[in-house]
Design a protein around this motif. Structure first.
Motif, mmCIF file in Angstrom:
data_model
loop_
_atom_site.group_PDB
_atom_site.id
_atom_site.type_symbol
_atom_site.label_atom_id
_atom_site.label_comp_id
_atom_site.label_asym_id
_atom_site.label_seq_id
_atom_site.Cartn_x
_atom_site.Cartn_y
_atom_site.Cartn_z
ATOM 1 N N ARG A 1 97.260 53.934 20.021
ATOM 2 C CA ARG A 1 96.870 52.547 20.092
ATOM 3 C C ARG A 1 96.897 52.285 21.791
ATOM 4 N N ASN A 2 97.747 52.856 22.672
ATOM 5 C CA ASN A 2 97.449 52.512 24.090
ATOM 6 C C ASN A 2 97.231 53.913 24.697
ATOM 7 N N ALA A 3 95.986 54.030 25.127
ATOM 8 C CA ALA A 3 95.298 54.795 26.036
ATOM 9 C C ALA A 3 94.027 54.501 26.715
ATOM 10 N N GLY A 4 93.977 54.940 27.888
ATOM 11 C CA GLY A 4 92.611 54.464 28.492
ATOM 12 C C GLY A 4 91.533 55.317 27.772
ATOM 13 N N THR A 5 91.580 56.511 27.569
ATOM 14 C CA THR A 5 90.593 57.206 26.936
ATOM 15 C C THR A 5 91.272 58.578 26.010
ATOM 16 N N VAL A 6 90.966 58.891 25.004
ATOM 17 C CA VAL A 6 91.457 59.750 24.194
ATOM 18 C C VAL A 6 90.592 60.924 23.906
ATOM 19 N N PHE A 7 91.143 62.287 24.320
ATOM 20 C CA PHE A 7 90.236 63.599 23.837
ATOM 21 C C PHE A 7 90.779 64.288 22.782
ATOM 22 N N LEU A 8 89.857 64.441 22.020
ATOM 23 C CA LEU A 8 90.179 65.007 20.787
ATOM 24 C C LEU A 8 90.256 66.606 20.752
ATOM 25 N N GLY A 9 91.398 67.250 20.640
ATOM 26 C CA GLY A 9 91.201 68.810 20.636
ATOM 27 C C GLY A 9 91.295 69.472 22.082
ATOM 28 N N GLU A 10 91.792 70.553 22.243
ATOM 29 C CA GLU A 10 92.007 70.989 23.462
ATOM 30 C C GLU A 10 90.676 71.445 24.214
ATOM 31 N N ARG A 11 89.609 71.614 23.292
ATOM 32 C CA ARG A 11 88.365 71.898 23.839
ATOM 33 C C ARG A 11 87.802 70.844 24.561
ATOM 34 N N SER A 12 88.106 69.597 24.165
ATOM 35 C CA SER A 12 87.610 68.329 24.664
ATOM 36 C C SER A 12 88.188 68.003 26.216
ATOM 37 N N SER A 13 87.824 68.730 27.226
ATOM 38 C CA SER A 13 88.583 68.885 28.309
ATOM 39 C C SER A 13 88.415 67.394 28.850
ATOM 40 N N VAL A 14 89.509 66.969 29.795
ATOM 41 C CA VAL A 14 89.421 65.857 30.345
ATOM 42 C C VAL A 14 88.192 65.754 31.239
ATOM 43 N N GLU B 1 96.466 57.055 30.982
ATOM 44 C CA GLU B 1 95.115 56.928 31.565
ATOM 45 C C GLU B 1 94.151 58.118 30.507
ATOM 46 N N HIS B 2 94.690 59.179 30.665
ATOM 47 C CA HIS B 2 94.017 60.171 29.686
ATOM 48 C C HIS B 2 94.999 60.697 28.773
ATOM 49 N N LEU B 3 94.991 60.843 27.462
ATOM 50 C CA LEU B 3 95.499 61.201 26.373
ATOM 51 C C LEU B 3 94.668 62.545 25.846
ATOM 52 N N LEU B 4 95.270 63.642 25.689
ATOM 53 C CA LEU B 4 94.700 64.915 25.267
ATOM 54 C C LEU B 4 95.401 65.301 23.832
ATOM 55 N N LEU B 5 94.769 65.223 22.615
ATOM 56 C CA LEU B 5 95.644 65.756 21.230
ATOM 57 C C LEU B 5 95.185 66.820 21.177
ATOM 58 N N ALA B 6 96.046 67.983 21.551
ATOM 59 C CA ALA B 6 95.758 69.312 21.569
ATOM 60 C C ALA B 6 96.472 69.681 20.045
ATOM 61 N N THR B 7 96.099 69.351 19.008
ATOM 62 C CA THR B 7 96.977 69.355 17.550
ATOM 63 C C THR B 7 95.896 69.944 16.743
ATOM 64 N N ALA B 8 96.251 70.441 15.351
ATOM 65 C CA ALA B 8 95.720 70.792 14.404
ATOM 66 C C ALA B 8 94.549 69.793 13.736
ATOM 67 N N ALA B 9 94.835 68.613 13.733
ATOM 68 C CA ALA B 9 94.220 67.575 13.305
ATOM 69 C C ALA B 9 93.978 66.322 14.295
ATOM 70 N N PRO B 10 93.362 66.396 15.324
ATOM 71 C CA PRO B 10 93.198 65.607 16.333
ATOM 72 C C PRO B 10 92.565 64.077 15.819
ATOM 73 N N SER B 11 91.656 64.335 15.124
ATOM 74 C CA SER B 11 90.992 63.175 14.668
ATOM 75 C C SER B 11 91.738 62.271 13.649
ATOM 76 N N ALA B 12 92.623 63.051 12.898
ATOM 77 C CA ALA B 12 93.558 62.383 12.187
ATOM 78 C C ALA B 12 94.709 61.589 13.048
ATOM 79 N N ASP B 13 94.983 62.388 13.976
ATOM 80 C CA ASP B 13 96.171 61.805 14.715
ATOM 81 C C ASP B 13 95.655 60.685 15.521
ATOM 82 N N LEU B 14 94.313 60.370 15.812
ATOM 83 C CA LEU B 14 93.795 59.470 16.632
ATOM 84 C C LEU B 14 94.216 58.145 16.111
ATOM 85 N N ALA B 15 94.371 57.992 14.587
ATOM 86 C CA ALA B 15 94.898 56.863 14.291
ATOM 87 C C ALA B 15 96.165 56.385 14.503
#
Length: 435
Positions: free
Chosen positions: A349-362, A332-346
């Motif tokens: 494929r399967n997620a309700g919504t994606v949060f890019l970076g740990e500051r993008s709190s659910v 349902e919620h996918l949080l990408l707490a990584t160094a390059a979340p925008s690149a990792d977004l690519a």
């Protein structure tokens, strides 16, 4: 991997998960309790047979409320807004504006294409006539979910939007729900809850109008009722307990990741809260923060139950190992707490919504960014999207065949119709051949 008897169900390398453990994490929907299914079927039948009378009886039986009317007067809703803490009203208003902005950007457009000379095919979006928004009551009261259902419907131009929410002892839904309904622009509000409310919106009663689509979260009875009325009415994706999957690397703050896990765990004892971290050291640091923060949490019993049931902090040697699991989990919620979340977004494929970076709190998405928080759960993000503006439209397709095009199509259409044994179709097409 052996499930831990302590604060997390699973902890260790992702690759060490047994087939049984992996399936437990991935297969989160499960079968509906047969007793719930049978009870819901009975309640729906009561509403279809007895209409308003059944709804009054259900309010007395389940909500301990004696209702004088099912519909809440507009003045009572406006009074609830006037009585609401001004700071809360301001925050709800801000959220409503952001939801409107985000959904206005999703506005669909009509399209026309000429597939052959003289053959026009078009598609036009038409707003639904009436939509019902369910708002939970009792233990879970979410005025934010009222905004998420009503505001997009109004942006889409739905003819009428009604809200149903369970009555309290005073015979009215929670004041914050009434206030949110006014802020969002709902047309009518009804003091109705549970499977009875869903049945009333699906089939209509003397007081409750039949709707074209029902949206909004609810308990197991509401979720099952929505599934049972499909065919009479449309619904959004089937919904279950909250869930989060965090993908973290060494740049992530362990305490920030732990906070996000607890934020979902406090929703429901059946919530699924999983982190996949690059490196065993990162995973252990996150697990320790989950343990620390869960002790003394304000909803500690719910949090602890969720973590023991479907809580996991798993490690991978590289993020390449994580992405197939993310696709299978379809959170349902996918949080990408990584160094390059925008690149990792690519890679997602399967997620309700994606949060890019740990500051993008659910939590920001739940309340304020404007993105819709009504999302598919239990892995259904493999096929379903979150609630969006398109859910409040149906499409009218149309086509026009000019004279010369009609003559050009006649023989091939007749040929195909004959091959299927539909000879009247063939005659109808060929009649225009020499016209």
């Amino acid at each position: 991997m052996t499930p831990l008897p302590s604060f997390l169900r699973y902890r260790g390398p992702l690759a060490s998960l047994s087939r049984e453990d992996r399936l437990r994490l991935l297969q989160r929907g499960g079968d509906v309790d047969a007793r719930i299914s049978a009870r819901v079927r009975e309640l729906i039948a009561r509403v279809r047979l007895d209409g308003d009378w059944a709804l009054f009886e259900m309010a007395r039986q389940f909500d301990r409320a004696e209702l004088s009317a099912l519909e809440v007067p507009r003045a009572r809703c406006e009074q609830a807004l006037e009585s609401l803490d001004p700071s809360v009203a301001r925050a709800l208003g801000r959220a409503a504006r952001n939801i409107a902005r985000a959904h206005e950007a999703q506005r669909p457009r009509a399209v026309e294409v000429e597939t052959e000379p003289g053959v026009l095919v078009g598609r036009r979006p038409d707003p639904l006539g009436r939509v019902g928004v369910y708002a939970p009551g009792g233990r879970a009261v979410y005025p934010s979910s009222v905004l998420m259902g009503v505001v997009p419907a109004k942006v889409a131009g739905v003819g009428e939007v009604i809200v149903c929410s369970p009555p309290g002892p005073d015979g009215l839904p929670h004041a914050s729900v009434l206030a949110a309904a006014v802020l969002a622009g709902a047309d009518r509000v009804f003091a109705l809850g549970g499977a009875g409310a869903v049945a009333a919106m699906a089939y209509g009663t003397e007081s409750v109008p039949r709707v074209d689509r029902i949206v909004g979260p609810g308990n197991a009875y509401v979720a099952e009722a929505k599934l049972q009325v499909v065919g009479a009415v449309a619904i959004e994706a089937p919904a279950g307990p909250s869930e989060i999957l965090v993908v973290a690397d060494e740049t992530a703050s362990p305490v920030a990741v732990a906070r996000e896990m607890l934020a979902q765990a406090e929703h429901d004892p059946d919530a699924a809260c999983v982190t996949v971290a690059r490196g065993e050291g990162v995973a252990e640091a996150i697990a320790e923060q989950v343990r620390r923060l869960s002790l003394g949490a304000k909803r500690e019993e719910i949090v602890a139950a969720a973590l023991r049931s479907r809580g996991a902090v798993l490690s991978v040697a590289s993020l390449e190992e994580a992405w197939p699991f993310v696709a299978d989990f379809a959170p349902e919620h996918l949080l990408l707490a990584t160094a390059a979340p925008s690149a990792d977004l690519a890679r997602v494929r399967n997620a309700g919504t994606v949060f890019l970076g740990e500051r993008s709190s659910v939590a920001y998405g739940d309340y304020m960014t404007g993105s819709n928080h009504v999302l598919p759960t239990a892995g259904l993000a493999r096929a379903y999207s979150g609630l969006n503006l398109l859910d409040f439209y149906r499409w009218t397709t149309y086509q026009r065949v000019e004279r010369a095009a009609s003559q050009a199509l006649a023989d091939d259409v007749g040929l195909l119709a004959d091959s299927e044994g539909l000879f009247a179709h063939a005659d109808a097409a060929r009649a225009w051949r020499a016209e």
